[in-house]
Scaffold this active site. Structure first.
Site, PDB file in Angstrom:
ATOM      1  CE1 TYR A   1      -4.205   0.997  -0.327  1.00 23.09           C
ATOM      2  CE2 TYR A   1      -4.477  -1.135   0.727  1.00 23.09           C
ATOM      3  CZ  TYR A   1      -4.998  -0.081  -0.012  1.00 23.09           C
ATOM      4  OH  TYR A   1      -6.296  -0.123  -0.431  1.00 23.09           O
TER       5      TYR A   1
ATOM      6  CD  GLU B   1      -4.810   5.304   0.627  1.00 29.48           C
ATOM      7  OE1 GLU B   1      -4.719   5.984   1.664  1.00 29.48           O
ATOM      8  OE2 GLU B   1      -5.833   4.686   0.303  1.00 29.48           O
TER       9      GLU B   1
ATOM     10  CG  ASP C   1      -7.361   9.849 -24.660  1.00 27.20           C
ATOM     11  OD1 ASP C   1      -6.350   9.112 -24.691  1.00 27.20           O
ATOM     12  OD2 ASP C   1      -8.488   9.454 -24.320  1.00 27.20           O
TER      13      ASP C   1
ATOM     14  CB  THR D   1      -3.544   3.295 -22.426  1.00 25.38           C
ATOM     15  OG1 THR D   1      -3.086   3.230 -23.781  1.00 25.38           O
ATOM     16  CG2 THR D   1      -5.011   3.649 -22.411  1.00 25.38           C
TER      17      THR D   1
ATOM     18  CE  LYS E   1      -5.972   1.476 -25.537  1.00 24.04           C
ATOM     19  NZ  LYS E   1      -7.044   2.478 -25.673  1.00 24.04           N
TER      20      LYS E   1
ATOM     21  NE  ARG F   1      -5.711  -4.179 -19.898  1.00 22.75           N
ATOM     22  CZ  ARG F   1      -5.652  -4.272 -21.231  1.00 22.75           C
ATOM     23  NH1 ARG F   1      -4.836  -5.118 -21.808  1.00 22.75           N
ATOM     24  NH2 ARG F   1      -6.412  -3.519 -21.989  1.00 22.75           N
TER      25      ARG F   1
HETATM   26  C1  LIG Z   1      -8.064   2.857 -24.884  1.00 24.42           C
HETATM   27  C2  LIG Z   1      -8.464   4.275 -24.742  1.00 24.42           C
HETATM   28  C3  LIG Z   1      -8.764   4.845 -23.499  1.00 24.42           C
HETATM   29  C4  LIG Z   1      -9.006   4.078 -22.215  1.00 24.42           C
HETATM   30  O1  LIG Z   1      -8.219   3.119 -21.830  1.00 24.42           O
HETATM   31  P1  LIG Z   1      -8.624   2.057 -20.700  1.00 24.42           P
HETATM   32  O2  LIG Z   1      -7.264   1.751 -20.142  1.00 24.42           O
HETATM   33  O3  LIG Z   1      -9.272   0.935 -21.429  1.00 24.42           O
HETATM   34  O4  LIG Z   1      -9.498   2.697 -19.714  1.00 24.42           O
HETATM   35  C5  LIG Z   1      -8.994   6.202 -23.436  1.00 24.42           C
HETATM   36  N1  LIG Z   1      -8.957   6.959 -24.526  1.00 24.42           N
HETATM   37  C6  LIG Z   1      -8.716   6.449 -25.745  1.00 24.42           C
HETATM   38  C7  LIG Z   1      -8.695   7.360 -26.919  1.00 24.42           C
HETATM   39  C8  LIG Z   1      -8.463   5.086 -25.900  1.00 24.42           C
HETATM   40  O5  LIG Z   1      -8.260   4.584 -27.109  1.00 24.42           O
END
Ligand SMILES: *Cc1c(COP(=O)(O)O)cnc(C)c1O
Length: 415
Positions: A53, A55, A199, A225, A228, A234
């Site tokens: 933990y 925090e 994003d 993220t 990807k 993740r």
């Molecule tokens: C994949 C994705 C997310 C969110 O990712 P998670 O880890 O699945 O919550 C947010 N924005 C965009 C544009 C994405 O492609």
């Protein structure tokens, strides 16, 4: 504790994991948001850090015994700053969605207006979809994708920004095959008194390696993220300008999360160190070259590639223009039978409900990690074409599956 504990104690989970390993080994993975992490990342994520933990933030925790996880989180932060040239980084978001929600919590009050790309047009649920908390809390308007060009309509974005005066403009997508002009979006937003959230969940790897324009110098907030194109565990991450550092940190903890996932943060640190190496630049180059080859061959095989091609790691195939007008869902199910994993996707000017959809999204990050190149992309495009034209004929599908497994065996995963 013995290393084979899982096998002995929990056959159900152990066997499902074994089957999943085999599935990953023997399927051609074209889901654009997926990738295969290194053994080093896997080791970090499966480490004893899951027990801790922590925090708070490095050297300012609410718990004792944090000296080692402090080191890990600081490494992750420093490497991310170096990788993206960011002024401030928060590596604690549990996912991309958590990262976005924390930015909203930091920048907006309930009822404030946001201007975004809709899910249907390639955006993300967290960009104001009515069933997502972002769509429930904020006043959402959308800019569109040009039906003809398949590209973001920046002129319309400017017109809506002027008329609506949103507090935040979000830019970034889950299914957009073209380069994004973050600088232009920031100009449009700032001219109209709005902040910008970029994003980069999908294209972070391309941005980290200079293969795509970076939003970091132009936008107040950048979320991503880490799993990807970045090829880490993740998870999520937020970058922001210095002036928002404290507000972003407190929007994550205590604002929207409790204890950080220290094992995942260790995986992020390893991922960022891998991404700083020259081999990662070479990898991203091959991802883009492979996407371009796959899109080219799909077009040569008679498919409508939305926007006429791709600038990044993914493409959208609009199936409405081919014989039979197959739905994206039917295409996905057929391809699955041939060990080719894809996802159905809505396309610009969509005419079907999202669970049917009229398109496929194909991406190359995962197959490129396995070492596949342009030659395999051409073969895969031809396999996809054969399967989609098979009308479900088991002979044709079995032959394609056999070929798909052969290609996979030539490029083993080494887990
Ligand atoms: C994949 C994705 C997310 C969110 O990712 P998670 O880890 O699945 O919550 C947010 N924005 C965009 C544009 C994405 O492609």
């Amino acid at each position: 504790m013995e290393s084979n504990n899982l096998e002995r104690c929990d056959a159900g989970v152990f066997e499902a994991i074994a089957r999943e390993r085999a599935r990953q080994e023997e399927h051609i993975e074209l889901i654009a948001s997926e990738n295969f992490v290194s053994k080093a990342v896997l080791e970090a994520v499966g480490s004893v850090l899951t027990n801790k933990y922590a925090e708070g933030y490095p050297w300012k925790r609410y718990y004792g015994g944090c000296e080692n996880v402090d080191t890990v989180e600081q490494l992750a932060i420093d490497r991310a700053k170096q990788l993206f040239g960011a002024e401030h980084v928060n590596v604690q978001p549990h996912s991309g969605s958590q990262a976005n929600f924390a930015v909203y919590a930091c920048a907006l009050n309930p009822g404030d207006k946001i201007l975004t790309l809709s899910l249907q047009n390639g955006g993300h649920l967290t960009h104001g979809h009515p069933k997502n908390i972002s769509g429930m809390l904020y006043g959402v308007s959308h800019y569109d994708i040009h039906a003809k060009t398949g590209r973001i309509d920046y002129d319309q974005m400017a017109l809506i920004a002027k008329a609506e005066r949103p507090k935040l403009v979000t830019i970034g997508a889950s299914a957009y095959p073209r380069a994004i002009d973050f600088k232009l979006v920031a100009e449009i937003a700032h001219t109209n008194g709005a902040l910008v959230l970029a994003d980069i969940a999908h294209i972070a790897g391309l941005i980290a390696t200079g293969l795509h324009q970076s939003p970091v110098p132009h936008c107040e907030f950048v979320t991503t993220t880490t799993h990807k194109t970045l090829r880490g565990p993740r998870g999520g991450m937020i970058m922001c300008k210095k002036e928002y550092a404290r507000a972003i940190d407190s929007a994550i903890f205590p604002g929207t999360q409790g204890g950080p996932l220290m094992h995942a943060i260790a995986g992020k640190a390893v991922c960022f160190s891998e991404a700083l190496k020259p081999e990662f630049v070479e990898y991203q180059r091959r991802v883009v070259a492979n996407a371009s080859a796959l899109a080219g061959q799909m077009a040569a095989n008679g498919y409508h590639v939305v926007s006429g091609g791709t600038d990044n790691h993914l493409m959208l195939i609009d199936l409405r223009t081919v014989r039979g007008n197959m739905s994206g869902n039917d295409a996905q199910v057929l391809l699955e039978r041939a060990n080719i994993t894809v996802n159905k996707n809505t396309v610009p000017n969509e005419t079907r409900p999202p669970f049917q959809a009229s398109g496929l999204r194909l991406g190359t990050p995962a197959v490129t990690t396995r070492g596949m190149g342009v030659e395999e992309m051409l073969q895969i495009a031809d396999l996809i074409t054969a399967v989609l034209k098979s009308a479900g004929d088991e002979g044709v599908i079995a032959a394609a599956r056999h070929r798909a497994v052969e290609i996979c065996h030539k490029f083993p995963l080494h887990y």
